[in-house]
Design an enzyme around this catalytic site. Structure first.
Site, PDB file in Angstrom:
ATOM      1  N   SER A 114       7.315   1.128   2.100  1.00  0.00           N
ATOM      2  CA  SER A 114       6.652  -0.310   1.427  1.00  0.00           C
ATOM      3  C   SER A 114       6.805  -1.002   1.452  1.00  0.00           C
ATOM      4  CB  SER A 114       5.159  -0.017   0.756  1.00  0.00           C
ATOM      5  OG  SER A 114       4.419  -1.136   0.005  1.00  0.00           O
ATOM      6  N   ASP A 161      -1.650   6.411   0.177  1.00  0.00           N
ATOM      7  CA  ASP A 161      -0.924   5.663  -0.442  1.00  0.00           C
ATOM      8  C   ASP A 161      -0.870   4.979  -1.335  1.00  0.00           C
ATOM      9  OD1 ASP A 161       0.081   3.176  -1.631  1.00  0.00           O
ATOM     10  OD2 ASP A 161      -0.615   1.471   0.257  1.00  0.00           O
ATOM     11  N   MET A 197      -2.301  -8.370   2.145  1.00  0.00           N
ATOM     12  CA  MET A 197      -3.789  -8.971   1.118  1.00  0.00           C
ATOM     13  C   MET A 197      -4.185 -10.458   1.051  1.00  0.00           C
ATOM     14  SD  MET A 197      -1.854  -6.970  -2.112  1.00  0.00           S
ATOM     15  CE  MET A 197      -0.964  -5.611  -1.459  1.00  0.00           C
ATOM     16  N   HIS A 226       5.760  -0.009   6.314  1.00  0.00           N
ATOM     17  CA  HIS A 226       4.534  -0.218   5.259  1.00  0.00           C
ATOM     18  C   HIS A 226       4.746  -0.944   5.709  1.00  0.00           C
ATOM     19  CE1 HIS A 226       0.671   0.668   4.245  1.00  0.00           C
ATOM     20  NE2 HIS A 226       0.794  -0.425   3.332  1.00  0.00           N
ATOM     21  N   MET A 248      -6.578   5.785   0.242  1.00  0.00           N
ATOM     22  CA  MET A 248      -5.840   4.988  -1.596  1.00  0.00           C
ATOM     23  C   MET A 248      -5.892   5.561  -2.517  1.00  0.00           C
ATOM     24  SD  MET A 248      -4.519   2.425   0.355  1.00  0.00           S
ATOM     25  CE  MET A 248      -4.355   1.661  -1.735  1.00  0.00           C
ATOM     26  N   HIS A 302      -1.052  -2.290   7.379  1.00  0.00           N
ATOM     27  CA  HIS A 302      -2.571  -2.410   6.545  1.00  0.00           C
ATOM     28  C   HIS A 302      -3.489  -4.078   5.853  1.00  0.00           C
ATOM     29  CE1 HIS A 302      -3.911  -0.248   2.456  1.00  0.00           C
ATOM     30  NE2 HIS A 302      -5.230  -0.951   3.717  1.00  0.00           N
ATOM     31  N   MET A 311      -5.784  -5.384   4.019  1.00  0.00           N
ATOM     32  CA  MET A 311      -6.690  -5.191   3.205  1.00  0.00           C
ATOM     33  C   MET A 311      -7.217  -6.666   2.937  1.00  0.00           C
ATOM     34  SD  MET A 311      -4.697  -3.564   0.556  1.00  0.00           S
ATOM     35  CE  MET A 311      -2.633  -3.766   1.011  1.00  0.00           C
ATOM     36  N   ASP A 335       1.824  -4.492   3.540  1.00  0.00           N
ATOM     37  CA  ASP A 335       0.120  -4.585   3.133  1.00  0.00           C
ATOM     38  C   ASP A 335      -0.485  -6.688   2.602  1.00  0.00           C
ATOM     39  OD1 ASP A 335      -0.399  -2.004   1.245  1.00  0.00           O
ATOM     40  OD2 ASP A 335       1.418  -2.730   1.065  1.00  0.00           O
TER      41      ASP A 335
END
Length: 230
Positions: free
Chosen positions: A20, A184, A49, A45, A149, A78, A80, A47
């Site tokens: 990540s 994760d 957000m 990966h 998660m 990913h 979010m 993230d």
């Protein structure tokens, strides 16, 4: 579900550590990516957000574009986000190879999963620790990747919640054979074998990789730890 062909080849290489980049040194991002490639990473990966779905902000489209220019590894993005449907096209255009959305913000994720696949990306479905498995269960075979998660999303370095192991086992039993079963949050030397036994085959690891001096040694160690019979 139409098959994204490269997913099967990735599954064949599992178990895989999915580093990540949120835990990487962003002041030296290209160097970090080169180091993690040399360490044997097969996927990365990222993230995303929005400060709404999770109480934090992270990288956006320009960073995904920059990472895409640096590496040819598949990018597992990913989302979010409270409104992921607004962003799947921009992130695919930016270079995302896997786009994962959260069941918590979608009454029926199938249209969005289909759209992601029509854009040429693999479609992922994620759920948070408090979300009952019943909410995701009807859609497991509509996803190329299912992400559990094991901490509440938003911040790295949290403690793994062992209650998610039952969810992982359920997903493995009810998903298609070539589904990537991802976990994760708090994945490290103390938790990865339990996740693998439950049925996970893709392990998102942030601080447990990027927080070490030797990425290659750490990737080998975690991969070996994940090579247990489920």
């Amino acid at each position: 579900m139409s098959e994204i062909r490269w997913i099967a080849s990735l599954v064949a290489k599992c178990p895989l550590i999915n580093p990540s980049l949120l835990a990487a040194d962003f002041g030296n991002l290209e160097r970090e990516i080169r180091r993690i490639e040399q360490a044997g990473a097969q996927i990365l990966h990222l993230d995303i957000m929005d400060g709404h779905f999770v109480p934090n902000l992270s990288v956006g489209i320009p960073v995904v574009e920059a990472v895409r220019r640096i590496t040819e590894l598949p990018l597992d993005v990913h989302l979010m986000l409270s409104e992921p449907q607004k962003y799947v096209k921009p992130f695919r255009k930016a270079g995302a190879d896997v786009i994962t959305v959260h069941i918590e913000v979608l009454d029926d994720p199938r249209p969005l999963l289909d759209e992601i696949r029509q854009l040429g990306a693999a479609a992922g479905l994620a759920h948070n620790p408090p979300t009952p498995m019943e909410k995701s269960a009807p859609f497991l075979r509509d996803a190329d990747l299912v992400l559990t998660m094991s901490v509440m999303p938003g911040f790295g370095g949290q403690v793994f919640d062992p209650a998610v192991l039952e969810k992982i086992a359920y997903i493995r039993e009810h998903s298609a054979p070539n589904t990537l079963i991802s976990v994760d949050g708090g994945v490290n030397e103390n938790t990865i074998a339990d996740c693998a036994r439950a049925g996970a085959n893709l392990f998102v690891a942030g601080t447990s990789v990027f927080g070490t001096a030797d990425y290659a040694e750490r990737m080998r160690f975690l991969t070996n730890a994940a090579m247990v019979a489920p």
